[in-house]
Structure formats: C-alpha cells, structure tokens
Design an enzyme around this catalytic site. Structure first.
Site, PDB file in Angstrom:
ATOM      1  N   HIS A 113       0.883  -1.173   0.000  1.00 22.45           N
ATOM      2  CA  HIS A 113       0.000   0.000   0.000  1.00 22.45           C
ATOM      3  C   HIS A 113       0.914   1.215   0.000  1.00 22.45           C
ATOM      4  CE1 HIS A 113       0.551  -0.228   4.595  1.00 22.45           C
ATOM      5  NE2 HIS A 113       1.216   0.819   4.198  1.00 22.45           N
TER       6      HIS A 113
ATOM      7  N   HIS B 114      -2.005   3.759  10.279  1.00 24.39           N
ATOM      8  CA  HIS B 114      -0.797   4.578  10.397  1.00 24.39           C
ATOM      9  C   HIS B 114      -1.060   5.742  11.352  1.00 24.39           C
ATOM     10  CE1 HIS B 114      -0.372   2.402   6.578  1.00 24.39           C
ATOM     11  NE2 HIS B 114       0.933   2.575   6.678  1.00 24.39           N
TER      12      HIS B 114
ATOM     13  N   HIS C 207      10.951  -0.513   2.390  1.00 22.77           N
ATOM     14  CA  HIS C 207      10.941   0.952   2.380  1.00 22.77           C
ATOM     15  C   HIS C 207      11.299   1.498   3.746  1.00 22.77           C
ATOM     16  CE1 HIS C 207       6.726   0.084   3.557  1.00 22.77           C
ATOM     17  NE2 HIS C 207       6.411   1.360   3.718  1.00 22.77           N
TER      18      HIS C 207
ATOM     19  N   GLU D 200       6.327  -3.907   7.883  1.00 17.38           N
ATOM     20  CA  GLU D 200       4.916  -4.136   7.504  1.00 17.38           C
ATOM     21  C   GLU D 200       4.719  -5.531   6.909  1.00 17.38           C
ATOM     22  OE1 GLU D 200       3.366   0.434   6.529  1.00 17.38           O
ATOM     23  OE2 GLU D 200       3.941  -0.838   4.853  1.00 17.38           O
TER      24      GLU D 200
HETATM   25  C1  DHB Z   1       4.874   5.430   1.907  1.00 15.99           C
HETATM   26  C2  DHB Z   1       4.726   4.069   2.162  1.00 15.99           C
HETATM   27  C3  DHB Z   1       3.951   3.622   3.229  1.00 15.99           C
HETATM   28  O1  DHB Z   1       3.798   2.314   3.577  1.00 15.99           O
HETATM   29  C4  DHB Z   1       3.279   4.533   4.006  1.00 15.99           C
HETATM   30  O2  DHB Z   1       2.473   4.043   4.969  1.00 15.99           O
HETATM   31  C5  DHB Z   1       3.429   5.893   3.780  1.00 15.99           C
HETATM   32  C6  DHB Z   1       4.230   6.338   2.725  1.00 15.99           C
HETATM   33  C7  DHB Z   1       5.711   5.908   0.761  1.00 15.99           C
HETATM   34  O3  DHB Z   1       6.322   5.102   0.063  1.00 15.99           O
HETATM   35  O4  DHB Z   1       5.732   7.114   0.516  1.00 15.99           O
HETATM   36 FE    FE Z   2       2.535   1.973   5.370  1.00 18.33          FE
END
Ligand code: DHB
Ligand code: FE
Length: 290
Positions: free
Chosen positions: A12, A59, A197, A244
């Site tokens: 996501h 979040h 990420h 995650e």
């Molecule tokens: C991004 C990814 C995420 O899982 C999130 O919750 C908020 C931002 C991103 O890649 O910008």
């Molecule tokens: Fe996220």
C-alpha cells in the site's frame, strides 16, 4: 461452510491512492505500476469474493499513541475512509460482516490470541489503497465495493510489534475460525503493506529488490521457515517500514497447505520499484481442491 479460496498480497502507498484519485494512473511514472494490477482486477471480477478478510496496518490514523492494539478485528457494519490530512479519499464506505467477524473473534480468542474488538474505526490508506488496486474505482452507478470487508489491523508502527511467527500462527487460527462459519461464503484473505521501504532517518529511501524477491519466493515455498525471520532482519534488509511485511504471514498462515492441504497455485506475481518511497510487491495464491 465459509471457505478461504485465495490469498492476496499487496503493498500500500498513499501516493498510489492519490494517483488514482487525481487521474494520474496513465502518467509515465505510474503507468507500469497500475499495469501490474490489470490482471488482478480481471481475476477479482471472475472470483467474486463474498468477503475479504483484510489484514492491514493503521498509520496512527484511527489509533494514536493513546491506544495501541497489537491485533484489532473490525466487527462493525460500516467503516468510513479516514481523513489523513487531505480529506477522506473519494472511495465508498467499507461494509463489514459483523456476524462473521464476531465468530472469528470468538474462535481466535478461544484459541489464545488476544484480539481487540473494534466497533468503530475509520480506515486509512493501508486498507483503501489495496481495495482500489484490486477492484478499481466503483462506478457512480453502483457506488460500493463489490464485497464485504473485515478489517484486521496489526500494530507495525510502534514497537513492540508482533513477530513473524506470531503472525503466521495467528493466520492458522483465523483459517480455522473462518472455515467453521456456517454459511457458504467465498472468503479471501489479504496481507498488505511492505515491501522494502524506509521513510525516515539516514537510510530514508532504502529499497532492497533482492531481499524482497527472496521474501516472495519464500512466502510461496517455505512460509514456516520465513516466519522465523527476526525483526532485526526486516529492519536491516527491508528498512524500518519493511516490517509491515510481517502482516503477509497472517494471510499465508491461513492457506490450506499450512493445515496439511495441497500447495496453493501461484496465480500471479508482480514486483515494481519504486512507487513513492516503496518497493511494490504483489502475489495471488489460490487454494487447490484437496
Ligand atoms: C509510503 C509508504 C507507506 O507504507 C506509508 O504508509 C506511507 C508512505 C511511501 O512510500 O511514501
Ligand atoms: Fe505503510
């Protein structure tokens, strides 16, 4: 009886939701990402699930540092898209399945997993972006998601977060619960979030394609072994938000092979880098007849 027919795994990213909502999906940056979900949307049209059990993370939207449930099951009839600072996404409300959710809560808690019961919750991009990717935007003439959704929120935002193994074992208990519900329902279980990420600190922007693809290989072929991977490896290799991915092990633990049935069929696999700051991974596994 209710049956889990398939599991779906997808990242996501809030910017994916924004790209859809602002009509940017065919722009050069986004086109390859959205093309990766064309198959999935057609597949969902053919599958016609009655219910999606959707494992996601909030979040700090519905829950804040005031209250941090490790595992929270949504038992409400309806959930509104959350305002994450730019107004709620222009997507339909999410309709729940209170009777099935209550049954799952009863069964899973009796199986020694402590769940928080949530009767009111707005749902953020962690839940609505996967729905948009898999179902597309519902038409104005029939403005609703095509199935019911049971939101299942996992804390992966504030330490301590649950281990991969805890998530995998919980998936087994969820399978037992769903498949003991006395109504013929086609149920899918989705694991969302990830892949690699990191949004903060000196390593912000970290992406690790090799580790992610190995995660996908192992999720398919050796999930029980993958479940043993400790948090520190996720954080080191996949970044602070890569954690995650433990949520994918809940969905994988609910597949038939884990309970002694046949191996699932890999119907679809997709990987794309980057979307915003995130490596996007996507997998569809179908349970096979015993
Ligand atoms: C991004 C990814 C995420 O899982 C999130 O919750 C908020 C931002 C991103 O890649 O910008
Ligand atoms: Fe996220």
């Amino acid at each position: 009886m209710a049956k889990i027919t398939a599991s779906v795994y997808t990242s996501h990213v809030p910017a994916i939701g924004a790209a859809i909502d602002l009509g940017k999906t065919q722009e050069p940056y986004w086109q390859p990402l959205f093309a990766g979900y064309d198959f999935s949307k057609e597949w969902e049209k053919a599958q016609k699930p009655d219910v999606v059990f959707l494992v996601f993370n909030d979040h700090a939207t519905a829950f804040s540092l005031d209250m941090i449930p490790t595992f929270a099951i949504g038992t409400a009839a309806e959930y509104q898209p959350a305002d994450e600072g730019w107004g709620p996404r222009p997507v339909p409300a999410v309709h729940g399945h209170p009777a099935l959710a209550a049954h799952i809560a009863q069964s899973v808690i009796q199986d020694d997993f402590d769940l928080t019961i949530v009767n009111k919750m707005d749902v953020d991009h962690g839940l609505t972006v996967p729905l948009s990717l898999m179902f597309g935007q519902p038409p104005q003439s029939d403005y609703r998601w095509p199935c019911k959704v049971i939101p299942f929120a996992v804390n992966v935002v504030q330490y301590p977060v649950p281990s991969g193994n805890r998530c995998f074992q919980l998936g087994k208990a969820i399978r037992k619960a769903i498949e003991s519900f006395d109504e013929d329902l086609n149920v899918q279980i989705w694991g969302t979030g990830g892949m690699s990420h990191q949004l903060q600190g000196p390593r912000a922007g970290l992406i690790n394609k090799e580790w992610d693809n190995r995660f996908l290989d192992r999720l398919i072929a050796e999930p029980a072994e993958l479940a043993k991977v400790p948090h520190i490896e996720y954080v080191r290799e996949a970044g602070s938000e890569g954690i995650e991915l433990v949520m994918w092990l809940i969905a994988r633990g609910a597949m038939a092979d884990v309970a002694g049935g046949p191996a699932p069929k890999v119907v679809y696999r997709f990987f794309h880098v980057p979307a915003s700051n995130t490596a996007v991974g996507h997998l569809i596994l179908e349970n096979q007849p015993a």
